[in-house]
Design an enzyme around this catalytic site. Structure first.
Site, PDB file in Angstrom:
ATOM      1  N   HIS A   9       0.802  -1.228   0.000  1.00 27.34           N
ATOM      2  CA  HIS A   9       0.000   0.000   0.000  1.00 27.34           C
ATOM      3  C   HIS A   9       0.837   1.282   0.000  1.00 27.34           C
ATOM      4  CE1 HIS A   9      -3.653  -2.085  -0.240  1.00 27.34           C
ATOM      5  NE2 HIS A   9      -3.454  -2.752   0.874  1.00 27.34           N
ATOM      6  N   HIS A  42       3.283  -7.977  -3.238  1.00 24.78           N
ATOM      7  CA  HIS A  42       2.501  -8.758  -4.206  1.00 24.78           C
ATOM      8  C   HIS A  42       2.725  -8.142  -5.582  1.00 24.78           C
ATOM      9  CE1 HIS A  42      -1.758 -10.574  -5.197  1.00 24.78           C
ATOM     10  NE2 HIS A  42      -0.878 -10.798  -6.156  1.00 24.78           N
ATOM     11  N   ARG A  44       1.406  -8.011  -8.923  1.00 23.80           N
ATOM     12  CA  ARG A  44       0.188  -8.402  -9.653  1.00 23.80           C
ATOM     13  C   ARG A  44       0.418  -8.346 -11.155  1.00 23.80           C
ATOM     14  NH1 ARG A  44      -4.911  -8.609  -7.738  1.00 23.80           N
ATOM     15  NH2 ARG A  44      -5.088  -8.586  -5.489  1.00 23.80           N
ATOM     16  N   ARG A  48      -0.509  -2.982 -10.487  1.00 25.49           N
ATOM     17  CA  ARG A  48      -1.218  -1.809  -9.959  1.00 25.49           C
ATOM     18  C   ARG A  48      -0.475  -1.098  -8.824  1.00 25.49           C
ATOM     19  NH1 ARG A  48      -6.388  -4.652  -7.123  1.00 25.49           N
ATOM     20  NH2 ARG A  48      -6.529  -5.599  -9.173  1.00 25.49           N
TER      21      ARG A  48
HETATM   22  N1  PXP Z   1      -1.530 -12.492   2.748  1.00 25.80           N
HETATM   23  C1  PXP Z   1      -1.900 -12.478   1.433  1.00 25.80           C
HETATM   24  C2  PXP Z   1      -1.724 -13.718   0.631  1.00 25.80           C
HETATM   25  C3  PXP Z   1      -2.406 -11.311   0.841  1.00 25.80           C
HETATM   26  O1  PXP Z   1      -2.763 -11.312  -0.457  1.00 25.80           O
HETATM   27  C4  PXP Z   1      -2.511 -10.139   1.628  1.00 25.80           C
HETATM   28  C5  PXP Z   1      -3.010  -8.887   1.000  1.00 25.80           C
HETATM   29  O2  PXP Z   1      -2.099  -8.395   0.082  1.00 25.80           O
HETATM   30  C6  PXP Z   1      -2.100 -10.206   2.977  1.00 25.80           C
HETATM   31  C7  PXP Z   1      -1.638 -11.400   3.512  1.00 25.80           C
HETATM   32  C8  PXP Z   1      -2.183  -9.020   3.872  1.00 25.80           C
HETATM   33  O3  PXP Z   1      -3.522  -8.682   4.066  1.00 25.80           O
HETATM   34  P1  PXP Z   1      -3.882  -7.320   4.773  1.00 25.80           P
HETATM   35  O4  PXP Z   1      -3.418  -6.215   3.872  1.00 25.80           O
HETATM   36  O5  PXP Z   1      -5.370  -7.383   4.903  1.00 25.80           O
HETATM   37  O6  PXP Z   1      -3.168  -7.307   6.093  1.00 25.80           O
END
Ligand code: PXP
Length: 243
Positions: A9, A42, A44, A48
């Site tokens: 984020h 991640h 993607r 994004r």
């Molecule tokens: N684990 C996985 C596989 C995810 O895709 C995410 C979200 O990117 C997270 C953990 C973390 O989730 P959150 O952002 O809700 O803490």
């Protein structure tokens, strides 16, 4: 319980202006200073938030453990076998989703995944599967031959009240124990935050949590290093207090 901090984020904020800041690489440094045991991103298909450039630099700068979440595609395999993170976590990915919506179906995709993970193991990259808390999924993960699974905690995180959360917690405890018996390392994540972690941390079979949104959201007010330090402190509280 180890803490993996997901810095996607920070890149989401950067992409809001398609510019250079804030930089997820700087975020990873601060998260590690705050006590993170690992950094997760991640990559993607639609790029994004996180880009190849981020993973390339994170690979050279992360001093703990770099975990890349990705779909089990040929494109991602080629990229990761050249970028060589410590770990990849295979997830189900849909272009239209805002965040990962559910676990990967390890039962349906068993033969594809069995072949897919071979080159990662040969390259010394640990493979984890993000799956729903379901014994059939865990059995399939075991057959596929991964070292670790990440259990999807969405249902627990989104439980409407304490009773519903306790119900989900009991299910999570049971599947974590089951995975442990099969020799799988059990990681967990999705939707965990500064409140629900107090209940969640009571599952001793879970060795690590991956947390992104709640930590980055808190960081907007108190700074990332402190936000991570606070989560680490909650993870280190003695258990009986919250049983
Ligand atoms: N684990 C996985 C596989 C995810 O895709 C995410 C979200 O990117 C997270 C953990 C973390 O989730 P959150 O952002 O809700 O803490």
């Amino acid at each position: 319980m180890r803490l993996g901090v997901n810095v996607d984020h920070i890149a989401t904020l950067r992409e809001a202006r398609k510019g250079r800041e804030p930089d997820p690489v700087q975020a990873a440094v601060l998260a590690e200073l705050g006590g993170a045991d690992g950094i997760t991103v991640h990559l993607r298909g639609d790029r994004r938030h996180i880009k190849e450039r981020d993973i390339e630099i994170l690979g050279k700068t992360v001093t703990t453990h770099l975990n890349v979440e990705m779909a089990a595609t040929e494109e991602m395999a080629t990229l990761m076998l050249s970028l060589l993170p410590h770990q990849v976590t295979l997830v189900a990915e849909r272009r239209e989703e805002i965040t990962t919506e559910g676990g990967l179906d390890a039962v349906i995709n068993q033969s594809h995944l069995q072949n897919y993970i071979q080159s990662f193991h040969s390259a010394g990259i640990k493979v984890s599967l993000f799956i729903d808390p379901d014994k059939e999924q865990i059995r399939a993960a075991h057959r596929i031959g991964v070292k670790a699974i990440e259990i999807n905690t969405t249902k627990f995180s989104e439980a409407g009240d304490r009773d519903a959360a306790m119900n989900e917690l009991v299910k999570l405890k049971e599947v974590a124990k089951f995975a442990g018996k099969l020799g799988l390392e059990t990681i967990a994540g999705h939707g965990l935050n500064y409140r629900n972690i107090l209940l969640f941390r009571q599952i001793p079979e879970v060795t690590e949590v991956n947390i992104g949104h709640s930590i980055i959201a808190r960081a907007a007010f108190v700074g990332l290093e402190r936000a991570v330090r606070e989560m680490k402190a909650l993870l280190s509280l003695p258990s009986p207090l919250y049983e």
